[in-house]
Design an enzyme around this catalytic site. Structure first.
Site, PDB file in Angstrom:
ATOM      1  N   ASP A  37     -49.097 -31.794 -11.719  1.00 33.83           N
ATOM      2  CA  ASP A  37     -49.755 -33.000 -11.220  1.00 33.83           C
ATOM      3  C   ASP A  37     -49.400 -33.238  -9.761  1.00 33.83           C
ATOM      4  O   ASP A  37     -48.223 -33.275  -9.393  1.00 33.83           O
ATOM      5  CB  ASP A  37     -49.349 -34.229 -12.044  1.00 33.83           C
ATOM      6  CG  ASP A  37     -49.891 -34.174 -13.461  1.00 33.83           C
ATOM      7  OD1 ASP A  37     -51.109 -34.032 -13.611  1.00 33.83           O
ATOM      8  OD2 ASP A  37     -49.085 -34.251 -14.411  1.00 33.83           O
ATOM      9  N   ASP A  58     -45.146 -27.347  -9.443  1.00 33.76           N
ATOM     10  CA  ASP A  58     -45.442 -28.526 -10.239  1.00 33.76           C
ATOM     11  C   ASP A  58     -46.942 -28.543 -10.538  1.00 33.76           C
ATOM     12  O   ASP A  58     -47.727 -27.846  -9.887  1.00 33.76           O
ATOM     13  CB  ASP A  58     -45.029 -29.784  -9.465  1.00 33.76           C
ATOM     14  CG  ASP A  58     -45.140 -31.040 -10.303  1.00 33.76           C
ATOM     15  OD1 ASP A  58     -44.866 -30.978 -11.512  1.00 33.76           O
ATOM     16  OD2 ASP A  58     -45.532 -32.084  -9.746  1.00 33.76           O
TER      17      ASP A  58
END
Length: 259
Positions: free
Chosen positions: A15, A13
């Site tokens: 963020d 991922d």
């Protein structure tokens, strides 16, 4: 994890794992550098459909993080891939930004508000009442309802913002129709991403900061999962879920030596 095959490809991922509020998380640069040097296939994933991979490449580069354009996989790309598989050359009424409209243009979709096959809802900072009203009427008239991702809020420097999932709930309430979500935690996003880099779930790992999207998507796609503590999930939060990540680490820096 002992009986699993070695990790040959990585999905992470963005963020909360690599960056936080526009600032690189310590260790992110070293992790990406090690991945590039290893030659192992990898993808940086985001449920945010606002930006194209080219946009995200430039934004990350300004932060000092070098991620090739082809190593960025967004919920907009996953949505476009899904629609291209389901109904090639179709049409859609789109609420969203360039990341989503570009992905749909690239698969040959016609963007229209005249009897579209689909209403496609993505992330935008300018949701309009007029656009949502049109979406409701088109869905009631028979258009199928698709959303890029189910995230109800998104991060900003001022605090949480309403996101795609929240707007989808409004449209669902007005139409009685539930959308199909293409992004995390739907394992479809992981599987289409793995296919894009020629990787297999049995030898792949997913790194994330959220139990309800990153870890769940990785788990359901059959991958090893790593949860980092640099995002939204605390150790106490982990215990609230009926499933667990394979491993919990403090940050991405702890995974550099695993590549």
């Amino acid at each position: 994890m002992s009986d699993r095959r070695p990790i040959e490809s990585w999905l992470t991922d963005m963020d909360g794992v690599l960056i936080h509020e526009g600032v690189p998380i310590p260790g992110a640069d070293a992790f990406l550098k090690k991945l590039r040097e290893s030659g192992k296939p990898f993808l940086v994933l985001t449920n945010n459909s606002i930006y194209t991979p080219r946009d995200l490449h430039a934004r990350l580069r300004r932060m000092g993080l070098d991620v090739p354009i082809e190593s960025i996989w967004t919920s907009a790309l996953a949505t476009a891939q899904f629609l291209d598989d389901q109904r090639p050359g179709g049409s859609a009424y789109v609420i969203g930004e360039a990341g989503l409209t570009t992905a749909l243009h690239d698969i040959g979709y016609i963007l229209t508000d005249h009897e579209p096959d689909y209403v496609v809802l993505g992330e935008t900072r300018t949701y309009s009442f007029e656009a949502m009203t049109k979406a409701v009427r088109l869905i009631n008239a028979g258009a199928r309802f698709i959303c890029t991702n189910p995230d109800e809020t998104g991060p900003s420097t001022e605090g949480p913002l309403p996101a795609t999932g929240a707007v989808a709930a409004l449209i669902t309430k007005a139409t009685g129709k539930q959308p199909y979500f293409a992004g995390k935690p739907n394992p479809l996003m992981m599987r289409t991403g793995l296919n894009a880099i020629g990787a297999h779930s049995e030898t792949s790992a997913m790194i994330g900061d959220r139990m309800d999207t990153d870890v769940l998507a990785g788990l359901e796609a059959g991958m090893v999962t790593f949860l980092v503590r640099t995002g939204l999930t605390s150790d106490a939060d982990i215990e609230k879920y009926p499933y667990r990540p394979s491993t919990v680490v403090d940050s991405i820096a702890d995974l550099v030596d695993r590549v």
